[in-house]
Design a protein around this motif. Structure first.
Motif, short mmCIF file in Angstrom:
data_model
loop_
_atom_site.label_atom_id
_atom_site.label_comp_id
_atom_site.label_asym_id
_atom_site.label_seq_id
_atom_site.Cartn_x
_atom_site.Cartn_y
_atom_site.Cartn_z
N MET A 133 -13.96 -0.75 -9.23
CA MET A 133 -14.30 0.01 -8.03
C MET A 133 -13.26 1.11 -7.79
O MET A 133 -13.61 2.24 -7.41
N MET A 134 -12.00 0.79 -8.03
CA MET A 134 -10.94 1.79 -7.87
C MET A 134 -11.14 2.93 -8.85
O MET A 134 -10.98 4.11 -8.51
N SER A 141 -13.76 5.23 -7.62
CA SER A 141 -13.27 6.05 -6.51
C SER A 141 -12.39 7.18 -6.99
O SER A 141 -12.32 8.25 -6.37
N GLU A 161 0.83 -1.21 0.00
CA GLU A 161 0.00 0.00 0.00
C GLU A 161 0.86 1.25 0.00
O GLU A 161 0.59 2.21 -0.73
N GLN A 212 -7.68 -0.16 -1.79
CA GLN A 212 -8.60 -0.92 -2.64
C GLN A 212 -7.86 -1.94 -3.50
O GLN A 212 -8.32 -3.06 -3.68
N GLY A 244 -12.35 -5.29 -8.75
CA GLY A 244 -11.69 -4.39 -7.82
C GLY A 244 -11.16 -3.14 -8.51
O GLY A 244 -11.26 -2.03 -7.99
N ALA A 295 -8.34 -5.89 -3.23
CA ALA A 295 -8.78 -6.64 -4.41
C ALA A 295 -7.87 -7.84 -4.65
O ALA A 295 -8.35 -8.94 -4.96
#
Length: 212
Positions: free
Chosen positions: A201-202, A205, A136, A162, A198, A166
């Motif tokens: 979704m990222m 965002s 991360e 995220q 995933g 994922a």
């Protein structure tokens, strides 16, 4: 001089791989927690200090490709096409790993056995969580570096979290399918499909931010 440096680098890689291979054999035979670093050193015919010179912690003997994964991630962002979004970069990286049958993208009984050892070892589970945090941090560094944002940017942190989530969820689903008897290609397809979700979704965002 350059030739000497190349030879030394190659010897270091060979020694590192030899130690890792010996450790893996012991871990498979006896379990991670039952093997000591001293036993790895003795089996590899090197000193304990030599083992620690290559692998700072015992857990790093098991997760010996973590540095390679981070390097692949950094390289993907360094070589991204002008204007390519982070999602496009990550999707291209995932696709290249699958198409090249990279070890990171495989899903079979051997891989399932590897992760079973993680599941039964508290030390390995703890190190895995740390590795997720490290990944991360690298993603945040790369994302913010692309747009000139501060490292503490919460949107970058959200996107990085995220991605790691994922990967974790997709991979665990692939392992679950292997455990239930699904064919490796079916399990891998499930991993790819979930990771794609995933990334979608990222992308949502990131909409309306410099990372889109």
């Amino acid at each position: 001089m350059a030739e000497d440096e190349g030879l030394r680098a190659r010897k270091r890689r060979e020694t590192r791989k030899m130690i890792s291979d010996v450790a893996t054999g012991l871990f498979v035979a006896r379990g991670f927690d039952a093997v000591t670093v001293a036993e790895v050193a003795a089996a590899a015919n090197v000193s304990k200090m030599t083992v620690f010179n290559y692998f700072p912690r015992k857990e790093d003997l098991f997760f010996d490709r973590q540095e390679e994964g981070i390097a692949l991630l950094r390289q993907a962002f360094r070589e991204r096409r002008k204007g390519a979004s982070p999602v496009a970069v990550l999707r291209a990286l995932a696709r290249s790993l699958v198409e090249s049958d990279h070890a990171f993208a495989r899903m079979n009984a051997g891989v399932a056995g590897f992760w079973h050892m993680v599941e039964v070892s508290p030390a390995l589970r703890a190190r895995l969580r740390e590795m997720g945090e490290e990944a991360e941090a690298v993603l945040v560094e790369e994302l913010t570096g692309q747009v000139g944002a501060p490292r503490e940017d919460p949107i970058a942190r959200l996107l990085a979290a995220q991605v790691v989530a994922a990967i974790r969820v997709a991979y665990s689903e692939g392992l679950r399918q292997i455990a239930t008897g699904e064919a490796p290609e079916v399990a891998r397809a499930a991993v790819v499909e979930l990771f794609e979700r995933g990334l979608t979704m990222m992308s949502a965002s990131a909409r309306g931010t410099p990372y889109a």
